[in-house]
Design an enzyme around this catalytic site. Structure first.
Site, PDB file in Angstrom:
ATOM      1  N   ASP A 224      68.264  36.973  30.283  1.00  0.00           N
ATOM      2  CA  ASP A 224      68.328  35.584  30.728  1.00  0.00           C
ATOM      3  C   ASP A 224      69.047  35.518  32.078  1.00  0.00           C
ATOM      4  O   ASP A 224      70.082  36.151  32.276  1.00  0.00           O
ATOM      5  CB  ASP A 224      69.086  34.769  29.673  1.00  0.00           C
ATOM      6  CG  ASP A 224      69.213  33.309  30.044  1.00  0.00           C
ATOM      7  OD1 ASP A 224      68.169  32.628  30.116  1.00  0.00           O
ATOM      8  OD2 ASP A 224      70.352  32.848  30.260  1.00  0.00           O
TER       9      ASP A 224
ATOM     10  N   GLU B 287      64.711  37.325  34.170  1.00  0.00           N
ATOM     11  CA  GLU B 287      64.477  36.212  35.090  1.00  0.00           C
ATOM     12  C   GLU B 287      65.181  36.516  36.408  1.00  0.00           C
ATOM     13  O   GLU B 287      66.394  36.360  36.521  1.00  0.00           O
ATOM     14  CB  GLU B 287      65.032  34.918  34.506  1.00  0.00           C
ATOM     15  CG  GLU B 287      64.324  34.445  33.253  1.00  0.00           C
ATOM     16  CD  GLU B 287      64.940  33.152  32.729  1.00  0.00           C
ATOM     17  OE1 GLU B 287      64.194  32.157  32.593  1.00  0.00           O
ATOM     18  OE2 GLU B 287      66.163  33.127  32.455  1.00  0.00           O
TER      19      GLU B 287
END
Length: 711
Positions: A409, A438
């Protein structure tokens, strides 16, 4: 001494630099001399600079000799005023990192047959104590720890303390703080205390699974443990729980498979779960009243209790999570764990901040915690003991739980070196571990060249990144709900669409290159974040019927599955998942977030279509090319007029044509000579021929994806 007793303030900001703040209300803020004092004596401080800041005079002073962090120091001014020397910005210096880096693998608690060992890294603490409480008791025992090299505090208790609750009491800057062990592997309800547990011994071997030769052979299916089974007609007994997500042979009202058996039949290779490490936001004792995605990390190495049948029993959550993972492996699938090492829930309450204040988090030029994550804190992964914690945690999840991949994340918050070491650690343990993240460029005080972002993809070539260009150019901007991408009929995205379906490697236009290799691109149009594709279509196309919306949706999802790179599906995407227009459902109720298994029955034709596309991807290697050189050598554009996108793929003995028509009208195209078997049209998909097209002029159906094969 506490904050209200201090007449002035003094901070250790480097190993030999002290900053002193004298209030103007205290003798005008003036002192010509300062001394550094401890129980061994005192030495004068050299005043380097003196400046006035708001309400204070600020003195920067230097001292000679060694500083012993295990001792209490005081600063005395010319009038014999005295204050304790607090630990300041020294903990964010490279010299501090070098001095206190510890490379041992025994932090936390280690349980033996007749003794229990505790180790804690707390280099700035003056004292550390262990607080232990027997299970089912309210009486605690306090035991002092001994300081060793590298800021390690340890104690061995000559008893087997299995299931004892424990925490650490740490004295820093004249203040006692109670904290849970950062390395804790089991916790009480809601993560309030650590629990001593024994690991599996010996560790179970990692199971044999169907080979994964290359990341592009994966098909990832993202879901949330609660969403996956909570629907009243899921046919799953243990709804919302680890055990429910692992139940096999479950069926819905249509008497067709649901849950794990369903996704196995769908053809995916990896189940990616939203975070299941211990997190805040759900009361584990009344978990049905709350909902949360899980991006509020509390304890990174302990499983979340709200998915357990008995959150009060520390072993239950561990055993049930392992049973879930084992069931998935027995089904021939792999597990990707969504990890959130970029921030914690509340910085001030985290074990990191309580035990080594200021070390684990980045601070901006004003000395305030940075906030690139948008949740109030950024983990300082570039610091040695922070990096070590992340790597140790990854290793633990692989060894103890047999995790097959990690989704990072907000990976752009982390640094390149940390991610390279994560990759190296995973490779040392298995040769088929997926790492994806990400790679957004977020405003955190880390040099741009050090961020693990898409822009730095060449520095972390074996880590895949979510391709936001693919997402936004195929479906339309995520952040402009009304924007339509290529798959929704916007031919202005035609050239961009060609680039992203060929792996975003700069196929025709090198200046549009996002990645060096297709293995780095995670292709998606929908995930847990933002609106589902179906809900976006409802906004973009308010005046068409659902049949047309379904065709656009099918086309966009089909492009995900037949593009070069790694395909990523959001659970329920194949049956037009809706969150009733909610664009940020992180704490919305089950009615919004649940996977609606009745919708699967309603749109079974589309489910079968997506299943057919997955089958084609896995059967025909031209949709899974390994390198950019292979893509450039074996794909060429077929002459066509906008909005048609057509490519021809050269195989060893065969040729394949991919044709996309996103418009609502038939379009003309000239096929190369020969007989072309239809594997995919707008209504059907699979490895068996649906008919034949002959070379020459043909009509391409509106809003359609087409795959043709010539033997």
């Amino acid at each position: 001494m506490n904050g209200t007793d201090r007449k002035f303030l003094a901070y250790l900001d480097e190993l030999h630099i002290i900053t002193i703040l004298l209030p103007l209300s205290y003798h005008g803020g003036v002192s010509s001399t300062f001394y550094l004092v401890n129980d061994s004596g005192k030495c004068p401080l050299d005043i380097i600079t003196k400046t006035e800041i708001v309400g204070h005079l600020k003195y920067i002073c230097r001292f000679s000799g060694d500083y012993f962090f295990e001792k209490q120091y005081w600063v005395v001014d010319e009038k014999e005023g005295k204050t304790d020397l607090q630990i300041g910005a020294v903990i964010r210096t490279e010299s501090f990192d070098e001095k206190f880096y510890y490379d041992g693998n025994d932090l936390g608690v280690t349980l033996f047959a007749d003794e229990t060992r505790f180790k804690l890294w707390a280099p700035t603490a003056i004292q550390v104590k262990l607080k232990i409480t027997p299970p089912e008791s309210s009486f605690s025992e306090i035991i002092k720890l001994k300081r060793g090299d590298r800021g390690i505090w340890s104690v061995t208790v000559a008893r087997n303390l299995e299931l004892y609750h424990y925490s650490f009491l740490v004295l820093i800057n004249q203040e006692w703080r109670e904290a849970v062990d950062p390395y804790v592997k089991a916790v009480t309800v809601n993560g309030e205390l650590g629990v001593v547990v024994k690991p599996d011994s010996p560790l179970r071997p990692r199971p044999d699974l169907p080979p994964l030769e290359n990341p592009v052979d994966a098909v990832i299916y993202e879901t949330h443990i609660r969403d996956f089974s909570i629907h009243p007609h899921s046919g799953i007994k243990n709804k919302g729980l680890y055990l429910g997500a692992g139940e096999l042979h479950t069926k819905g009202k249509d008497d067709e498979p649901t849950g794990l058996s369903y996704v196995k039949e769908l053809g995916i290779t990896h189940l990616e779960f939203l975070p299941f490490h211990d997190y805040a936001g759900v009361d584990e004792l009344t978990s049905n009243k709350d909902y949360n995605w899980g991006y509020n990390p509390l304890h990174f190495n302990a499983p979340e209790g709200s998915y357990s049948t008995n959150p009060s029993d520390p072993y239950t959550r561990i055993k049930e999570l392992k049973e879930l993972i084992n069931r998935i492996h027995e089904s021939g699938l792999r597990v990707i764990m969504d990890v959130v090492y970029n921030h914690v829930f509340i910085r001030e309450d985290s074990p990191f901040e309580k035990i080594v204040p200021g070390y684990y988090f980045r601070h901006n030029e004003l000395g305030l915690p940075s906030n690139g994550t948008g949740v109030g804190n950024d983990i300082a992964s570039e610091r040695k003991m922070v990096r070590k914690f992340i790597i140790d945690s990854i290793r633990y999840w692989m060894e103890e739980y047999h995790i097959d991949g990690f989704r990072f994340d907000l990976m752009g918050i982390l640094d390149v070196e940390t991610m390279k070491k994560v990759r190296k650690t995973c490779d040392s343990m298995a040769d088929d571990i997926l790492i994806l993240g990400e790679g957004w460029n977020l405003n955190t005080p880390l040099p741009t060249e050090q961020k693990a972002t898409i822009a730095n993809q060449a520095k972390i070539p074996q880590i895949a990144q979510f391709n936001d260009k693919f997402r936004d150019e195929i479906k339309g901007s995520t952040f402009n709900l009304l924007d339509k991408g290529y798959a929704l009929g916007n031919e202005h995205y035609l050239d961009a669409a060609l680039e992203v379906i060929t792996g975003s490697i700069g196929f025709k236009k090198r200046n549009l290159r996002l990645f060096n290799e297709p293995t780095q691109s995670v292709n998606y149009v929908e995930c847990h974040d933002n609106h589902t594709l179906w809900d976006k279509l409802l906004s973009c196309l308010p005046h068409v019927d659902d049949t047309i919306r379904a065709q656009f949706h099918r086309l966009a999802t089909g492009m995900v599955l037949l593009s070069q790179g790694i395909p990523f599906l959001h659970s329920g995407q194949e049956f037009f998942r809706t969150k009733q227009g909610e664009g940020n459902s992180y704490c919305a109720p089950d009615q919004i977030n649940q996977l609606d298994w009745e919708r699967k029955s309603q749109f079974i034709d589309n489910v079968n279509y997506i299943k057919g596309l997955i089958e084609i991807r896995q059967a025909i290697p031209c949709f899974r090319m390994r390198t950019s050189d292979e893509i450039r050598s074996n794909i060429r554009s077929l002459p066509s007029s906008p909005p048609i996108l057509a490519c021809i793929y050269q195989l060893v003995h065969d040729e394949v044509i991919l044709i996309i028509n996103p418009s609502t009208r038939e379009q003309g195209l000239t096929l190369p000579k020969g007989d072309w078997s239809i594997l995919v049209d707008k209504n059907q998909a699979g490895i068996y021929s649906k008919g034949v097209l002959h070379g020459g002029d043909v009509k391409i159906q509106p809003i359609s994806l087409n795959v043709l094969l010539k033997k």
